[in-house]
Write an enzyme that holds these catalytic residues in place. Structure first.
Site, PDB file in Angstrom:
ATOM      1  N   LEU A 155      66.139 -24.038 -57.490  1.00  0.00           N
ATOM      2  CA  LEU A 155      64.929 -23.763 -58.293  1.00  0.00           C
ATOM      3  C   LEU A 155      64.171 -22.637 -57.874  1.00  0.00           C
ATOM      4  O   LEU A 155      63.885 -22.099 -56.688  1.00  0.00           O
ATOM      5  CB  LEU A 155      64.010 -24.843 -58.105  1.00  0.00           C
ATOM      6  CG  LEU A 155      64.508 -26.214 -58.413  1.00  0.00           C
ATOM      7  CD1 LEU A 155      63.270 -27.532 -58.423  1.00  0.00           C
ATOM      8  CD2 LEU A 155      64.710 -26.283 -59.972  1.00  0.00           C
ATOM      9  N   GLY A 165      65.603 -30.021 -49.951  1.00  0.00           N
ATOM     10  CA  GLY A 165      64.706 -28.927 -50.770  1.00  0.00           C
ATOM     11  C   GLY A 165      64.477 -28.953 -51.857  1.00  0.00           C
ATOM     12  O   GLY A 165      64.414 -29.804 -52.797  1.00  0.00           O
ATOM     13  N   ASP A 166      64.787 -27.624 -52.690  1.00  0.00           N
ATOM     14  CA  ASP A 166      64.835 -27.308 -54.047  1.00  0.00           C
ATOM     15  C   ASP A 166      66.165 -27.364 -54.606  1.00  0.00           C
ATOM     16  O   ASP A 166      66.472 -26.517 -55.615  1.00  0.00           O
ATOM     17  CB  ASP A 166      63.772 -26.095 -54.351  1.00  0.00           C
ATOM     18  CG  ASP A 166      64.503 -25.108 -53.976  1.00  0.00           C
ATOM     19  OD1 ASP A 166      65.144 -24.910 -52.585  1.00  0.00           O
ATOM     20  OD2 ASP A 166      63.922 -23.941 -54.109  1.00  0.00           O
ATOM     21  N   GLU A 167      67.114 -27.641 -53.812  1.00  0.00           N
ATOM     22  CA  GLU A 167      68.546 -27.656 -54.219  1.00  0.00           C
ATOM     23  C   GLU A 167      69.214 -28.881 -54.970  1.00  0.00           C
ATOM     24  O   GLU A 167      69.167 -29.940 -54.197  1.00  0.00           O
ATOM     25  CB  GLU A 167      69.633 -27.092 -52.920  1.00  0.00           C
ATOM     26  CG  GLU A 167      68.897 -25.690 -52.596  1.00  0.00           C
ATOM     27  CD  GLU A 167      69.717 -25.348 -51.243  1.00  0.00           C
ATOM     28  OE1 GLU A 167      70.435 -26.410 -50.512  1.00  0.00           O
ATOM     29  OE2 GLU A 167      70.125 -24.112 -51.142  1.00  0.00           O
TER      30      GLU A 167
END
Length: 300
Positions: free
Chosen positions: A173, A214-216
């Site tokens: 993201l 995380g944002d993965e």
């Protein structure tokens, strides 16, 4: 059944009451003829309030059909030792009853022993709920409810073992770090949840979207015939971020960088596929325009 035999049952009743189970006798139509004193412990009714009534007046409505079918089998001469159904007690509680029953052709009655297994079933249900919860914790991401790394690896390796028509996309993201820095992790978590929900809506039903930290995110695409199909499928993921994510704290413009690798072109080992897709995702971040980047053959 003769009056004399009923008297015998009643005489024995004082001893039957020592049993935790209930002894029951019903006529061919299913009306209670005799219930031992233990019936109150099992059914929640004093026996005298059940005598003369159809057993179906007390059986849970959802269990009527299977009870009638089992009763017919017993009447045909097939004894039962492990039939279970549910009764509604006088206080409205649902009781799970385990039955052993046989038919007496000479007396034209069914004689049965009823055991209350409600406590056992509750323990089993609690154990099942706990196992489900533990499985959820072990295989699914606690924040988004998506499959986690472990479940993704299991599904991906199985898919790769069965076919090479598999692709893996790596999603990161964009602009999320700024959200975390400015608004804090609590808001950041809500943005992640919203982004995950949107991505899930864009993934085909047979594919697997997972959050790996995380944002993965990663996506396992199955039944991918060629690179162009893979790119087209992955490009639809961008639709998840066409509109800002709306929260009470504000509107958050989130985007994504996506890299993709194909088993047929980049190898059939999951670790190397993820590495190629990750490299392609970082190349996508450096582009001036948003697009899915296919891992190059040279990356091998």
């Amino acid at each position: 059944m003769s009056h004399h035999k009923i008297e015998i049952f009643e005489t024995l009743g004082q001893y039957m009451d020592l049993l935790m189970d209930a002894i029951c006798v019903v006529d061919p139509e299913g009306h209670f003829v005799y219930i031992s004193a233990g019936g109150e412990r099992v059914f929640g009714y004093p026996p005298q309030e059940m005598l003369g009534h159809s057993m179906y007046d007390f059986i849970h409505p959802d269990d009527h059909a299977k009870t009638r079918a089992t009763a017919a089998e017993i009447m045909a001469g097939s004894g039962k030792v492990d039939f279970e159904n549910r009764y509604i007690r006088k206080n409205g509680e649902c009781a799970f009853i385990l039955w052993s029953a046989r038919y007496s052709e000479s007396d034209n009655i069914r004689i049965a022993v009823a055991r209350d297994v409600t406590a056992q079933r509750k323990i089993e249900a609690e154990r099942e709920a706990l196992l489900t919860q533990l499985q959820q914790l072990a295989l699914y991401d606690g924040l988004t409810g998506l499959p986690n790394r472990s479940l993704f690896y299991t599904r991906a390796k199985q898919a790769l073992a069965e076919s090479k028509n598999v692709a893996v996309a790596y999603i990161d993201l964009d602009k999320f770090k700024e959200v975390n820095d400015e608004f804090g992790h609590a808001i950041g978590d809500r943005v992640i949840r919203a982004a995950a929900k949107r991505l899930q809506q864009k993934v085909r039903s047979g594919d697997t979207l997972a959050r790996i930290g995380g944002d993965e995110f990663v996506v396992l695409f199955e039944r991918v015939q060629n690179p162009n199909d893979a790119l087209a499928i992955a490009t639809k993921l961008f639709d998840a971020f066409e509109a800002p994510i709306h929260l009470p704290e504000g509107n958050f413009n989130i985007d994504a960088s996506i890299g993709i690798a194909l088993a047929e072109r980049h190898g059939d080992q999951l670790e190397e596929l993820l590495l190629h897709a990750d490299d392609a995702m970082y190349r996508a971040k450096r582009l001036a325009v948003r697009q899915v980047v296919m891992a190059s053959v040279e990356e091998q």
